[in-house]
Enzyme design. Sequence first.
Site, PDB file in Angstrom:
ATOM      1  N   GLU A  16      -8.045  -6.592   2.661  1.00 55.77           N
ATOM      2  CA  GLU A  16      -7.759  -7.145   1.337  1.00 55.77           C
ATOM      3  C   GLU A  16      -8.369  -8.531   1.116  1.00 55.77           C
ATOM      4  OE1 GLU A  16      -3.559  -5.158   0.128  1.00 55.77           O
ATOM      5  OE2 GLU A  16      -3.505  -6.333   1.944  1.00 55.77           O
ATOM      6  N   ASP A 218      -3.928   2.972  -6.333  1.00 56.50           N
ATOM      7  CA  ASP A 218      -3.337   4.318  -6.476  1.00 56.50           C
ATOM      8  C   ASP A 218      -2.320   4.278  -7.600  1.00 56.50           C
ATOM      9  OD1 ASP A 218      -0.417   4.028  -5.233  1.00 56.50           O
ATOM     10  OD2 ASP A 218      -1.774   2.772  -4.096  1.00 56.50           O
TER      11      ASP A 218
HETATM   12  N1  ADE Z   1       0.486  -0.994  -2.539  1.00 55.42           N
HETATM   13  C1  ADE Z   1      -0.516  -0.190  -2.945  1.00 55.42           C
HETATM   14  N2  ADE Z   1      -0.052   0.993  -3.361  1.00 55.42           N
HETATM   15  C2  ADE Z   1       1.282   0.949  -3.201  1.00 55.42           C
HETATM   16  C3  ADE Z   1       2.325   1.883  -3.420  1.00 55.42           C
HETATM   17  N3  ADE Z   1       2.058   3.098  -3.907  1.00 55.42           N
HETATM   18  N4  ADE Z   1       3.587   1.505  -3.136  1.00 55.42           N
HETATM   19  C4  ADE Z   1       3.850   0.275  -2.645  1.00 55.42           C
HETATM   20  N5  ADE Z   1       2.899  -0.633  -2.405  1.00 55.42           N
HETATM   21  C5  ADE Z   1       1.630  -0.307  -2.686  1.00 55.42           C
END
Ligand code: ADE
Length: 253
Positions: A16, A218
């Site tokens: 990151e 996501d």
């Molecule tokens: N960071 C990136 N995607 C995530 C997710 N789906 N839930 C929690 N933290 C995240």
Amino acid sequence: MKFDKHLVILSAMPEEIGSILENLSEIKKFEFGDLIIYRGLWEDTKNNRKILISTAWSGWGKVCASRAATRIISLSQHIFPINLLIFTGVAGALNEELNQWDLVLPTEVIQYDLDATPIFEKFVIPSLKKKFLAPIPRIHSWAFKTLKKGIKKDLKKFGNIFDGVIGTADKFISSKEDRNKIRKELPSIQAIEMEGAAVAQVLEQERVPWIIVRVISDEADNNAEQNFNTFLKEYSKISWELVKLLLINYDLD
Ligand code: ADE
């Protein structure tokens, strides 16, 4: 060591922040058990100045992120006061308008797993007596404008940039049921992650300015695991460029 400002760049995972260490000189390494904090100089050739950078990968979750933030503050206090801490990384989208590669810079963050009822209202941080924490508006709007302009010009891989609320909890959200439950309870949350609001609490209590910069990896749904993993591989190649954009344009007191 001569430098103009001291900025902290913190994330949960090395991907990151990308190639930050290759871009620092005079690096010093501080080890606290399994946490390593690096401190080095970043040469800003465009503005003819040097910025002192402290950086670390905290590990996932609220405890690890709070611990890393606290350690960096203790290491720096009195000797090299921190001008700004930037916590950066990926996030899952709750707002359907958000897509992979969109940026979210929260105007507010909330720990949506914090519940000290019935003594305090749900989500209220007992030590601060509030639910939402906000970065200093002047710093947030500087970062927002800088990234909006910068990604259009130089980092075309990124999508749109949003602000609003980011939610933090010690849970990776990977189902429609969980994501809908959060949305129903806190409809203002745009995206969720596992560190931001915890770090914000530490920094607010320690009186250190902060901002959070998140990139959507996501949609916190049943495909979250796969999307997260494939996105992270791609994102790690340019995550440092995003951080660099902020460093080059840092012009606050
Ligand atoms: N960071 C990136 N995607 C995530 C997710 N789906 N839930 C929690 N933290 C995240």
